[in-house]
Design an enzyme around this catalytic site. Structure first.
Site, PDB file in Angstrom:
ATOM      1  N   GLU A  27      -7.911  -4.899  -0.288  1.00  0.00           N
ATOM      2  CA  GLU A  27      -8.499  -5.629  -1.403  1.00  0.00           C
ATOM      3  C   GLU A  27      -8.517  -7.145  -1.206  1.00  0.00           C
ATOM      4  OE1 GLU A  27     -10.074  -3.675  -2.850  1.00  0.00           O
ATOM      5  OE2 GLU A  27      -9.100  -2.357  -4.283  1.00  0.00           O
ATOM      6  N   HIS A  30       0.848  -1.196   0.000  1.00  0.00           N
ATOM      7  CA  HIS A  30       0.000   0.000   0.000  1.00  0.00           C
ATOM      8  C   HIS A  30       0.875   1.233   0.000  1.00  0.00           C
ATOM      9  CE1 HIS A  30      -3.115   2.892   1.170  1.00  0.00           C
ATOM     10  NE2 HIS A  30      -3.950   2.016   0.666  1.00  0.00           N
TER      11      HIS A  30
HETATM   12  N1  ACO Z   1       3.764  -7.402  -4.878  1.00  0.00           N
HETATM   13  C1  ACO Z   1       5.087  -7.441  -5.106  1.00  0.00           C
HETATM   14  N2  ACO Z   1       5.896  -6.381  -4.981  1.00  0.00           N
HETATM   15  C2  ACO Z   1       5.349  -5.233  -4.571  1.00  0.00           C
HETATM   16  C3  ACO Z   1       3.976  -5.127  -4.298  1.00  0.00           C
HETATM   17  C4  ACO Z   1       3.173  -6.279  -4.456  1.00  0.00           C
HETATM   18  N3  ACO Z   1       1.879  -6.246  -4.212  1.00  0.00           N
HETATM   19  N4  ACO Z   1       3.697  -3.859  -3.928  1.00  0.00           N
HETATM   20  C5  ACO Z   1       4.869  -3.197  -3.970  1.00  0.00           C
HETATM   21  N5  ACO Z   1       5.858  -4.021  -4.359  1.00  0.00           N
HETATM   22  C6  ACO Z   1       7.256  -3.693  -4.491  1.00  0.00           C
HETATM   23  C7  ACO Z   1       7.537  -2.947  -5.773  1.00  0.00           C
HETATM   24  O1  ACO Z   1       7.830  -3.818  -6.831  1.00  0.00           O
HETATM   25  C8  ACO Z   1       8.720  -2.120  -5.355  1.00  0.00           C
HETATM   26  O2  ACO Z   1       9.848  -2.943  -5.339  1.00  0.00           O
HETATM   27  P1  ACO Z   1      11.276  -2.370  -5.815  1.00  0.00           P
HETATM   28  O3  ACO Z   1      11.589  -1.268  -4.863  1.00  0.00           O
HETATM   29  O4  ACO Z   1      12.179  -3.543  -5.721  1.00  0.00           O
HETATM   30  O5  ACO Z   1      11.083  -1.880  -7.226  1.00  0.00           O
HETATM   31  C9  ACO Z   1       8.434  -1.748  -3.920  1.00  0.00           C
HETATM   32  O6  ACO Z   1       7.601  -2.794  -3.438  1.00  0.00           O
HETATM   33  C10 ACO Z   1       7.726  -0.422  -3.763  1.00  0.00           C
HETATM   34  O7  ACO Z   1       6.638  -0.389  -4.652  1.00  0.00           O
HETATM   35  P2  ACO Z   1       5.961   0.952  -5.158  1.00  0.00           P
HETATM   36  O8  ACO Z   1       5.137   0.684  -6.367  1.00  0.00           O
HETATM   37  O9  ACO Z   1       6.941   2.066  -5.230  1.00  0.00           O
HETATM   38  O10 ACO Z   1       5.018   1.279  -3.958  1.00  0.00           O
HETATM   39  P3  ACO Z   1       3.766   2.164  -4.062  1.00  0.00           P
HETATM   40  O11 ACO Z   1       3.562   2.693  -2.708  1.00  0.00           O
HETATM   41  O12 ACO Z   1       3.832   3.162  -5.139  1.00  0.00           O
HETATM   42  O13 ACO Z   1       2.640   1.086  -4.488  1.00  0.00           O
HETATM   43  C11 ACO Z   1       0.694  -0.184  -4.594  1.00  0.00           C
HETATM   44  C12 ACO Z   1       1.491   0.839  -3.780  1.00  0.00           C
HETATM   45  C13 ACO Z   1       0.430   0.370  -6.002  1.00  0.00           C
HETATM   46  C14 ACO Z   1      -0.654  -0.427  -3.914  1.00  0.00           C
HETATM   47  C15 ACO Z   1       1.494  -1.503  -4.699  1.00  0.00           C
HETATM   48  O14 ACO Z   1       1.764  -2.006  -3.408  1.00  0.00           O
HETATM   49  C16 ACO Z   1       0.796  -2.566  -5.544  1.00  0.00           C
HETATM   50  O15 ACO Z   1       0.939  -2.551  -6.763  1.00  0.00           O
HETATM   51  N6  ACO Z   1       0.053  -3.521  -4.899  1.00  0.00           N
HETATM   52  C17 ACO Z   1      -0.668  -4.526  -5.627  1.00  0.00           C
HETATM   53  C18 ACO Z   1      -1.964  -3.941  -6.193  1.00  0.00           C
HETATM   54  C19 ACO Z   1      -3.013  -3.726  -5.114  1.00  0.00           C
HETATM   55  O16 ACO Z   1      -3.232  -4.567  -4.249  1.00  0.00           O
HETATM   56  N7  ACO Z   1      -3.674  -2.552  -5.203  1.00  0.00           N
HETATM   57  C20 ACO Z   1      -4.712  -2.159  -4.247  1.00  0.00           C
HETATM   58  C21 ACO Z   1      -4.204  -1.113  -3.305  1.00  0.00           C
HETATM   59  S1  ACO Z   1      -5.392  -0.662  -2.110  1.00  0.00           S
HETATM   60  C22 ACO Z   1      -6.381   0.444  -2.897  1.00  0.00           C
HETATM   61  O17 ACO Z   1      -5.974   1.178  -3.760  1.00  0.00           O
HETATM   62  C23 ACO Z   1      -7.778   0.531  -2.497  1.00  0.00           C
END
Ligand code: ACO
Length: 414
Positions: free
Chosen positions: A356, A298
């Site tokens: 989610e 998140h």
């Molecule tokens: N699975 C695997 N790796 C992940 C995940 C995940 N679910 N979420 C983040 N990471 C990793 C990224 O690959 C990144 O790794 P790196 O630094 O090696 O490149 C690191 O964690 C940071 O990720 P960011 O995208 O910079 O984090 P951000 O805060 O922007 O992303 C997000 C948040 C978009 C929700 C992300 O965690 C994600 O894509 N999750 C999966 C989708 C999801 O469940 N979305 C619903 C969110 S809740 C809502 O919106 C109501």
């Protein structure tokens, strides 16, 4: 942390053009870029507060854990729109207003039929049909607060009718007329199936609606506020918000999260390996492909999303007499392995369960197909969107950030 831009997500200023070249005129040449606006506080709101370090969510002054499992959704709407709990009379009045405003504009049905004929995603159908709400506005040019509150009632009341009608059209069934004798959430379930829903299912879905009704400056709410900040209208802001919610990084995650659970179960049954082994393998495989595990991680929460707890408990109650009772235990087991494996493979990222994951479980439990997961999120979040639009219009402050130009400077047009 409250500051204008966090260190994380910033990048260094780009080099200035070489000496002798035309010096570009920039407002703040040395400002750093807050990529994705991480950590930027863009406005003040009384609607909800998210503390990502402590895993706290407060909605209209109430911790989500105390509000969501007990309140009627109509009363939560009143709370957001008026910043107080309604009296009994006000509550009755709002329920009546919402129930009387459920019919969709005439123009929406042909549009939904056209979308169903092309099997468009339900979020596209909701976005297109939501735009027809301008047609049922008796005073489209009235920018007053009372006119916007009336628009908010009509929009929130009509969204479930649009989503349910589309779902039925996609199944080749005729849309149902809303039932005025049912509450907002129960009527949505009725319009989908044609059956009066059980109190259990209604309570579970109502808890879901309350839990996700608002959540700080998330992408779709921000979108709605940006649109409202130009003094545009409430319906335009809602249409934009639906578009933002559609994306898999925001509202589109629960469908894939549920698919993951069923695929891990299927693999375990086929291979004879344990659910835990298959779940671990799934995470490793997903990360090897450069993908993300849906329902985890998140932008703001660095601990378990408090909404996952609320929805996890609601799902547990719902699954007590569900035909697939084992699903709840399987989901809990899979969750534990996923968090553990993500912790090992992505050290330091603090990837925990988000809302989610249990949304998927709960919505599946009340009988919704995965195609309706994100639209159902939109029906609930419409309460927050409308309240934010009204708050933004009251603040009357244009939202307009800046960008740093990284293109060329000396091209010659021939
Ligand atoms: N699975 C695997 N790796 C992940 C995940 C995940 N679910 N979420 C983040 N990471 C990793 C990224 O690959 C990144 O790794 P790196 O630094 O090696 O490149 C690191 O964690 C940071 O990720 P960011 O995208 O910079 O984090 P951000 O805060 O922007 O992303 C997000 C948040 C978009 C929700 C992300 O965690 C994600 O894509 N999750 C999966 C989708 C999801 O469940 N979305 C619903 C969110 S809740 C809502 O919106 C109501």
């Amino acid at each position: 942390m409250p500051h204008s831009a966090s260190a994380a997500g910033r990048s260094a200023p780009s080099p200035r053009p070489a000496r002798g070249r035309r010096e570009p005129k920039r407002a703040h040449p040395d400002h750093e870029v807050a990529r994705g606006l991480k950590g930027v506080i863009a406005t003040e709101t009384r609607l909800s507060h998210v503390d990502g370090e402590r895993g706290v969510l407060v909605i209209g002054g109430f911790p989500v854990e105390t509000l969501a499992p007990h309140a009627a959704f109509e009363d939560v709407l009143f709370l957001l729109w008026h910043d107080r709990v309604p009296t009994a009379d006000e509550s009755t009045h709002l329920r009546r207003d919402l129930a009387a405003s459920r019919a969709m504009p005439d123009a929406a049905l042909p549009l939904l039929r056209a979308a169903a004929a092309r099997s468009l995603p339900a979020m596209d159908a909701l976005r297109m049909s939501a735009a027809t709400l301008s047609l049922s506005d008796p005073a489209p040019d009235d920018p007053s607060r009372s006119a916007n509150l009336a628009r908010a009632v009509r929009a929130v009341a009509t969204f479930p009718t649009l989503a349910a009608a589309y779902a039925r059209l996609c199944e080749g069934r005729a849309p149902l007329t809303p039932r005025g004798d049912l509450g907002h959430v129960a009527n949505y379930l009725y319009m989908l199936s044609g059956d009066t829903p059980s109190p259990n299912s209604t309570r579970a879905l109502e808890t879901y609606f309350n839990t996700v009704v608002d959540h700080g400056m998330n992408a779709s709410t921000f979108t709605a506020r940006v649109i409202a900040s130009t003094r545009s209208d409430l319906i335009s802001a809602l249409v934009g918000a639906v578009g933002a919610l559609k994306g898999p990084l925001h509202g589109g995650a629960p469908g894939p999260a549920l698919d993951m659970v069923f695929e891990i179960r299927r693999r375990a049954a086929a291979s004879g390996r344990s659910l835990a082994e298959e779940a671990g393998a799934w995470v490793r495989e997903t990360l090897t492909h450069g993908d993300r595990v849906m329902g985890f991680g998140h932008r703001v929460y660095k601990v378990r999303d408090p909404r996952a707890d609320v929805l996890g408990e609601a799902a547990r109650d719902l699954f007590v007499d569900h035909r697939d009772r084992a699903l709840y235990d399987d989901v809990r087991a899979i969750e534990g392995v996923v968090v553990h494996t993500l912790g090992k493979l992505k050290p330091g990222r603090r990837l925990e369960t988000n809302v989610e994951f249990y949304t998927a479980m709960l919505l599946h439990g009340v009988g919704l197909p995965t195609e309706l997961f994100t639209p159902t999120f939109a029906l609930a979040r419409a309460g927050g969107w409308t309240a934010h639009v009204i708050e933004q219009l009251d603040q009357d402050q244009l939202i307009r950030p800046e960008s740093r130009y990284v293109g060329g400077w000396d091209r010659t047009w021939a």
